[in-house]
Every structure is written in C-alpha cells, then in structure tokens.
Design an enzyme around this catalytic site. Structure first.
Site, PDB file in Angstrom:
ATOM      1  N   ALA A  56      -1.760  -8.835   2.261  1.00 20.35           N
ATOM      2  CA  ALA A  56      -1.735 -10.269   2.917  1.00 20.35           C
ATOM      3  C   ALA A  56      -0.510 -11.019   3.881  1.00 20.35           C
ATOM      4  O   ALA A  56       0.624 -11.101   3.208  1.00 20.35           O
ATOM      5  CB  ALA A  56      -2.767 -11.108   1.973  1.00 20.35           C
ATOM      6  N   ILE A  82       2.745  -8.930  -0.582  1.00 22.91           N
ATOM      7  CA  ILE A  82       3.263  -9.467   0.049  1.00 22.91           C
ATOM      8  C   ILE A  82       3.767 -10.082   1.707  1.00 22.91           C
ATOM      9  O   ILE A  82       4.959  -8.853   1.998  1.00 22.91           O
ATOM     10  CB  ILE A  82       4.103 -10.975  -0.290  1.00 22.91           C
ATOM     11  CG1 ILE A  82       3.398 -11.248  -1.597  1.00 22.91           C
ATOM     12  CG2 ILE A  82       4.006 -12.269   0.358  1.00 22.91           C
ATOM     13  CD1 ILE A  82       3.883 -11.668  -2.270  1.00 22.91           C
ATOM     14  N   LYS A  83       2.935  -9.499   3.142  1.00 22.53           N
ATOM     15  CA  LYS A  83       3.625  -9.969   4.524  1.00 22.53           C
ATOM     16  C   LYS A  83       4.200 -11.372   4.633  1.00 22.53           C
ATOM     17  O   LYS A  83       4.331 -12.128   4.444  1.00 22.53           O
ATOM     18  CB  LYS A  83       1.856  -9.443   4.868  1.00 22.53           C
ATOM     19  CG  LYS A  83       2.436  -8.597   6.207  1.00 22.53           C
ATOM     20  CD  LYS A  83       1.670  -7.902   6.511  1.00 22.53           C
ATOM     21  CE  LYS A  83       1.560  -7.529   7.693  1.00 22.53           C
ATOM     22  NZ  LYS A  83       0.373  -6.817   8.745  1.00 22.53           N
ATOM     23  N   LEU A  84       5.378 -10.877   5.332  1.00 26.59           N
ATOM     24  CA  LEU A  84       6.194 -12.210   6.249  1.00 26.59           C
ATOM     25  C   LEU A  84       6.615 -11.095   6.998  1.00 26.59           C
ATOM     26  O   LEU A  84       7.212 -10.138   7.253  1.00 26.59           O
ATOM     27  CB  LEU A  84       7.926 -12.073   5.194  1.00 26.59           C
ATOM     28  CG  LEU A  84       6.508 -12.174   3.627  1.00 26.59           C
ATOM     29  CD1 LEU A  84       8.207 -12.609   2.862  1.00 26.59           C
ATOM     30  CD2 LEU A  84       6.688 -14.100   3.359  1.00 26.59           C
TER      31      LEU A  84
END
Length: 217
Positions: A56, A82-84
């Site tokens: 996400a 966690i998508k960055l």
C-alpha cells in the site's frame, strides 16, 4: 518465482487466490481510485484474503509526511508492505521503516542506480517498471538484468519485483533473467495458462473419450 497481483479489485484477488496463484498484492493510488473504495478499508480486506505481502503506497513526497502515512498504513495488518517512491525522502523513510522492522517496497524505479540505493536503504522489494521503460524506447528487461547482476555481486537481500508488466512475454523474460517476483494485472496472470495447442489437444482427447462410451466417475 512469486506472483503478485497488481490490483485493488477484491473479487479478482479472491478468484486468483483461490486458484493458489497469489503470493502477494500490489496497489497504488491509481488502482485505489479505480476501485472506488477507501484505501484503508479495501487494503484491510485484501490483507484478510492474502497471506503474503500487500503493498500500500503513501501519497506523500516529503519524509515527515511519508512517515506519518506509513504509520497509518502499517497498522492495517501484519502483512502490510509500505510502498515508497525511489526519491531521497523515500530512501530516508525506507531506512527508518526497515530499521523498525517494516517491509518496504520501493517503487517507480527506472535505473540500476536507483535500485542500488534502495538495496542500501534496506528495501524489502525494488519495483522496476518494465512497460513504462519500453514506452520510452528503452528495453525494460535490460534494467531487470542490470539489477540482478548488481544484487548478486553484493549479496543484497532486496527482492526484484518486476512491475508495469503488460504481457505474458514480460513474465517469461523476467523469469528467465531472474526476477524474484512479478506483479501483473489479473488478466495477464490468467493469460499465462493459455495456449492454442492445449485447447486443441483437449478438444481431441474429449472427442475420443466420448467415443469410448466410458465414465470415470
């Protein structure tokens, strides 16, 4: 190779998961928009369906806000990733989050240099965008090969997650090169099983079986 499905469509995810084809899920702001649902609500539902990592994405560009949004996303479920974005702020956030034990997927990677930095920052996954590179006239698979070589040279544990996958040939080439994961839309994953000779052969076998007059069950 692991298969992730690139969608926020719960129905599609459930169908592929029931087939045993889903090792994880990737989402992004565009897919959340397409789903028409609240990001927290739909991501939580996806995490309840799939046991593997569910990516996400934060919707921030500065470190402080990235960390605030990451904290909210991380609370959704234990299998959240966690998508960055691969930016300086994104790398800083990646280092901080992985140090805390969170899984991080560094996205929008278009160069081997970016992939090298992501690995140095401790990223769980790096997502090179194959199709978008192809659109610019650059062979996206060459990037996958470069990253594979670099990661193998230095024993980086970051997994190569081939993204922006549009065709079954993309999947095959990524597998041949050695990508750890492919994330693809549901239609592309379903298309992997299709071959005209399979269906032609099945038609012949069934016709011959009917002529035997037998039943197995």
């Amino acid at each position: 190779m692991k298969f992730f499905v690139d969608t926020a469509d719960v129905k599609e995810i459930r169908e592929l998961n029931d087939l045993g084809l889903v090792d994880g899920v990737t989402t992004n702001p565009s897919l959340i928009l397409k789903s028409g649902r609240d990001i927290i609500e739909v991501t939580k539902e996806i995490c309840n369906i799939v046991k593997g990592p569910v990516s996400a994405e934060v919707a921030a560009t500065e470190y402080e806000q990235m960390m605030k949004e990451a904290a909210v996303i991380a609370r959704i479920a234990d299998n959240i990733c966690i998508k960055l974005p691969v930016t300086l702020d994104g790398l800083k956030a990646c280092k901080a989050l992985t140090s805390e034990g969170h899984k991080v997927n560094m996205t929008l990677c278009f160069s081997a240099n970016q992939a090298l930095l992501a690995a140095k920052a401790g990223a769980t996954f790096i997502s090179p965008f194959i199709g978008r590179l192809d659109d610019t006239g650059i062979n996206g698979m060459e990037l996958i090969a470069e990253i594979r070589t670099i990661y193998d040279n230095y024993d980086f544990r970051t997994e190569i997650l081939a993204a922006s996958v549009r065709t079954v040939n993309h999947v095959k080439e990524a597998a041949l090169i050695g990508a750890d994961v492919v994330t693809a839309p549901p239609a592309t994953l379903k298309a992997l099983v299709k071959h005209p000779l399979t269906y032609k052969g099945l038609e012949t076998f069934l016709a011959d079986w009917a002529k035997t007059g037998q039943k197995i069950a």
